[in-house]
Design an enzyme around this catalytic site. Sequence first.
Site, PDB file in Angstrom:
ATOM      1  N   GLY A  69       0.815  -1.210   0.000  1.00  0.00           N
ATOM      2  CA  GLY A  69       0.000   0.000   0.000  1.00  0.00           C
ATOM      3  C   GLY A  69       0.845   1.254   0.000  1.00  0.00           C
ATOM      4  O   GLY A  69       0.343   2.344  -0.254  1.00  0.00           O
ATOM      5  N   LYS A  72       2.214   1.309  -4.214  1.00  0.00           N
ATOM      6  CA  LYS A  72       1.202   0.475  -4.868  1.00  0.00           C
ATOM      7  C   LYS A  72       1.578   0.156  -6.312  1.00  0.00           C
ATOM      8  O   LYS A  72       1.279  -0.914  -6.830  1.00  0.00           O
ATOM      9  CB  LYS A  72      -0.154   1.182  -4.865  1.00  0.00           C
ATOM     10  N   ASN A 117      -7.823   4.755   6.414  1.00  0.00           N
ATOM     11  CA  ASN A 117      -7.844   4.917   4.951  1.00  0.00           C
ATOM     12  C   ASN A 117      -8.961   4.116   4.316  1.00  0.00           C
ATOM     13  O   ASN A 117      -9.375   3.067   4.824  1.00  0.00           O
ATOM     14  CB  ASN A 117      -6.477   4.545   4.353  1.00  0.00           C
ATOM     15  N   ARG A 118      -9.452   4.662   3.211  1.00  0.00           N
ATOM     16  CA  ARG A 118     -10.398   3.929   2.356  1.00  0.00           C
ATOM     17  C   ARG A 118      -9.974   4.158   0.907  1.00  0.00           C
ATOM     18  O   ARG A 118     -10.735   4.634   0.073  1.00  0.00           O
ATOM     19  CB  ARG A 118     -11.857   4.372   2.590  1.00  0.00           C
ATOM     20  N   PHE A 121      -7.955   0.364  -3.308  1.00  0.00           N
ATOM     21  CA  PHE A 121      -7.062  -0.246  -4.313  1.00  0.00           C
ATOM     22  C   PHE A 121      -6.875   0.661  -5.531  1.00  0.00           C
ATOM     23  O   PHE A 121      -6.998   0.228  -6.681  1.00  0.00           O
ATOM     24  CB  PHE A 121      -7.600  -1.604  -4.799  1.00  0.00           C
ATOM     25  N   SER A 181      -8.693  -6.387   2.519  1.00  0.00           N
ATOM     26  CA  SER A 181      -8.904  -4.946   2.577  1.00  0.00           C
ATOM     27  C   SER A 181     -10.375  -4.676   2.873  1.00  0.00           C
ATOM     28  O   SER A 181     -11.252  -5.288   2.271  1.00  0.00           O
ATOM     29  CB  SER A 181      -8.535  -4.296   1.239  1.00  0.00           C
ATOM     30  N   ASN A 183     -11.853  -2.023   2.081  1.00  0.00           N
ATOM     31  CA  ASN A 183     -12.284  -0.918   1.211  1.00  0.00           C
ATOM     32  C   ASN A 183     -12.735  -1.324  -0.186  1.00  0.00           C
ATOM     33  O   ASN A 183     -13.017  -0.464  -1.009  1.00  0.00           O
ATOM     34  CB  ASN A 183     -11.160   0.121   1.115  1.00  0.00           C
ATOM     35  N   THR A 184     -12.756  -2.620  -0.470  1.00  0.00           N
ATOM     36  CA  THR A 184     -13.343  -3.100  -1.723  1.00  0.00           C
ATOM     37  C   THR A 184     -14.581  -3.898  -1.328  1.00  0.00           C
ATOM     38  O   THR A 184     -14.458  -4.901  -0.617  1.00  0.00           O
ATOM     39  CB  THR A 184     -12.340  -3.985  -2.493  1.00  0.00           C
ATOM     40  N   LYS A 224      -2.922 -12.711   2.999  1.00  0.00           N
ATOM     41  CA  LYS A 224      -2.998 -11.605   3.975  1.00  0.00           C
ATOM     42  C   LYS A 224      -4.396 -11.530   4.562  1.00  0.00           C
ATOM     43  O   LYS A 224      -5.381 -11.436   3.824  1.00  0.00           O
ATOM     44  CB  LYS A 224      -2.633 -10.283   3.303  1.00  0.00           C
ATOM     45  N   THR A 252      -1.454  -8.403  10.182  1.00  0.00           N
ATOM     46  CA  THR A 252      -2.784  -8.288   9.609  1.00  0.00           C
ATOM     47  C   THR A 252      -2.896  -7.037   8.750  1.00  0.00           C
ATOM     48  O   THR A 252      -2.040  -6.174   8.794  1.00  0.00           O
ATOM     49  CB  THR A 252      -3.854  -8.130  10.728  1.00  0.00           C
ATOM     50  N   ASN A 253      -4.043  -6.974   8.080  1.00  0.00           N
ATOM     51  CA  ASN A 253      -4.431  -5.759   7.368  1.00  0.00           C
ATOM     52  C   ASN A 253      -4.999  -4.747   8.394  1.00  0.00           C
ATOM     53  O   ASN A 253      -4.868  -4.956   9.594  1.00  0.00           O
ATOM     54  CB  ASN A 253      -5.472  -6.124   6.295  1.00  0.00           C
ATOM     55  N   GLY A 276      -1.873   1.251  12.468  1.00  0.00           N
ATOM     56  CA  GLY A 276      -1.034   1.846  13.511  1.00  0.00           C
ATOM     57  C   GLY A 276      -1.370   1.273  14.874  1.00  0.00           C
ATOM     58  O   GLY A 276      -1.835   0.140  14.999  1.00  0.00           O
TER      59      GLY A 276
HETATM   60  C1  LIG Z   1      -2.940   4.292   3.360  1.00  0.00           C
HETATM   61  C2  LIG Z   1      -2.806   2.802   3.446  1.00  0.00           C
HETATM   62  C3  LIG Z   1      -2.953   2.031   2.301  1.00  0.00           C
HETATM   63  C4  LIG Z   1      -2.845   0.651   2.371  1.00  0.00           C
HETATM   64  N1  LIG Z   1      -2.973  -0.088   1.238  1.00  0.00           N
HETATM   65  C5  LIG Z   1      -2.831  -1.432   1.300  1.00  0.00           C
HETATM   66  C6  LIG Z   1      -2.912  -2.214   0.126  1.00  0.00           C
HETATM   67  O1  LIG Z   1      -3.062  -1.705  -0.993  1.00  0.00           O
HETATM   68  N2  LIG Z   1      -2.805  -3.557   0.249  1.00  0.00           N
HETATM   69  C7  LIG Z   1      -2.605  -4.174   1.456  1.00  0.00           C
HETATM   70  O2  LIG Z   1      -2.498  -5.396   1.505  1.00  0.00           O
HETATM   71  N3  LIG Z   1      -2.515  -3.448   2.593  1.00  0.00           N
HETATM   72  C8  LIG Z   1      -2.614  -2.108   2.533  1.00  0.00           C
HETATM   73  N4  LIG Z   1      -2.518  -1.374   3.683  1.00  0.00           N
HETATM   74  C9  LIG Z   1      -2.376  -2.077   4.973  1.00  0.00           C
HETATM   75  C10 LIG Z   1      -0.913  -2.170   5.419  1.00  0.00           C
HETATM   76  O3  LIG Z   1      -0.148  -2.903   4.501  1.00  0.00           O
HETATM   77  C11 LIG Z   1      -0.831  -2.849   6.808  1.00  0.00           C
HETATM   78  O4  LIG Z   1      -1.297  -4.168   6.708  1.00  0.00           O
HETATM   79  C12 LIG Z   1      -1.660  -2.122   7.868  1.00  0.00           C
HETATM   80  O5  LIG Z   1      -1.623  -0.738   7.679  1.00  0.00           O
HETATM   81  C13 LIG Z   1      -1.164  -2.432   9.290  1.00  0.00           C
HETATM   82  O6  LIG Z   1       0.180  -2.043   9.438  1.00  0.00           O
HETATM   83  P1  LIG Z   1       0.623  -0.642  10.103  1.00  0.00           P
HETATM   84  O7  LIG Z   1      -0.084  -0.542  11.423  1.00  0.00           O
HETATM   85  O8  LIG Z   1       2.118  -0.723  10.211  1.00  0.00           O
HETATM   86  O9  LIG Z   1       0.180   0.417   9.179  1.00  0.00           O
HETATM   87  C14 LIG Z   1      -2.601   0.016   3.627  1.00  0.00           C
HETATM   88  C15 LIG Z   1      -2.435   0.801   4.775  1.00  0.00           C
HETATM   89  C16 LIG Z   1      -2.519   2.178   4.697  1.00  0.00           C
HETATM   90  C17 LIG Z   1      -2.333   2.993   5.958  1.00  0.00           C
END
Ligand SMILES: Cc1cc2nc3c(=O)[nH]c(=O)nc-3n(C[C@H](O)[C@H](O)[C@H](O)COP(=O)(O)O)c2cc1C
Length: 374
Positions: A69, A72, A117-118, A121, A181, A183-184, A224, A252-253, A276
């Site tokens: 993410g 991308k 975030n939303r 993809f 995700s 958001n889809t 994932k 995790t996501n 976070g």
């Molecule tokens: C803005 C944003 C966009 C993200 N886009 C994706 C994505 O396209 N595909 C995915 O598998 N995870 C995506 N994630 C999730 C992160 O890869 C990660 O799994 C999640 O944020 C938890 O880790 P963190 O707490 O270190 O951010 C996204 C996260 C953020 C904040």
Amino acid sequence: MLYKKVVRPILFRFDPESVHHFVMKWLRVALGLSFVRAIVKRWCCVHTSSLEQTMWGLEFDNPVGLAAGFDKNAEHFNELASLGFGYVEIGTVTGEGQVGNERPRMFRLPEDRGLLNRMGFNNHGSSVVAARLAKKRIEPLLGVNIGKTKVVPLDEAPADYEKSFRRLFDFARYFVVNVSSPNTPGLRELQNKEPLTELLAHLQRINAEMAAQKSVARRPILLKIAPDITDGQLDDILEVIDACDIDGIIATNTTIERDDLHTPGQDELGPGGVSGRPVRQRSVELIRRIYTLTEGRLPIIGVGGIFTAEDALETIRAGASLVQVWTGFIYEGPSAIRRINRGLERACKENGWANIREAVGVDAHPKAIPEVAQ
Ligand SMILES: Cc1cc2nc3c(=O)[nH]c(=O)nc-3n(C[C@H](O)[C@H](O)[C@H](O)COP(=O)(O)O)c2cc1C
């Protein structure tokens, strides 16, 4: 210090997505200069045998990766890797390019040390990304995260993932199948037993076919997952992973849980996944549970709320062999990866571990399966 005291307060005054693009652009310009890149690499990259690991036949210089993410469209992975990451995961890439959700779609939750975030993809699609990768010299160990195009119905998902899998096969050292995700619309339904089996079995068939055709090893495929699954869903997922010979799991996501957020006005931001600090506890609990249930046999990449070396070590001790960072990188700044790796190196010395892999799962107890609050 400089980042947190000066740079971050300035960056945090502007729209998070615009800042992301702005910083990536300048990072690319600055690190495009080979002497700057060499200096940065020298400062940021930690080389020590105590952090090196071989997983799925792939050699990782250190266990700290950049989560999906962030890059991308595979535009900045070489520059990002020079900040000290042991590997970089690009994507999520979908079968067709798509614009994602309407902006604004990314928000800071400063009092929670999180992001919401939303994005939906937003990406250039797998054929554009494959063409871009074909023109580049790929420096880091590169993972490719693939997902479903929004307009493709769920029952046609396997063919959509297949498109990306085929196009990106030559560039991916490992694949991640993203079904988590929030958001889809409907995507997380692919985590259910029947559609998940169909999707993963399909991709493994393509994997074997392509590997045979090209006389190369099949690509490791990881799944994932969302932090919001029930214990029953996790049991099903682990069964499917076993049946489809999936190589590992990423936990995790982002979470859709909002109950414990403190940032004022967060309830008016609309839907999305939270990352976070707010996802940290759930992510660690889930990793510990997966490690325990699989008796440490299934490699886990742990992601969620990792900001410091202590966080990374906790995730590793819960059962993750590798970790990833996204939100922590925004809050802690570009030197965070070096600090995490240095901290892990120190932990190895202090605990008498010859290699960080000796820490994997030491806090999980195979006999006592932890109850995970739903
Ligand atoms: C803005 C944003 C966009 C993200 N886009 C994706 C994505 O396209 N595909 C995915 O598998 N995870 C995506 N994630 C999730 C992160 O890869 C990660 O799994 C999640 O944020 C938890 O880790 P963190 O707490 O270190 O951010 C996204 C996260 C953020 C904040």
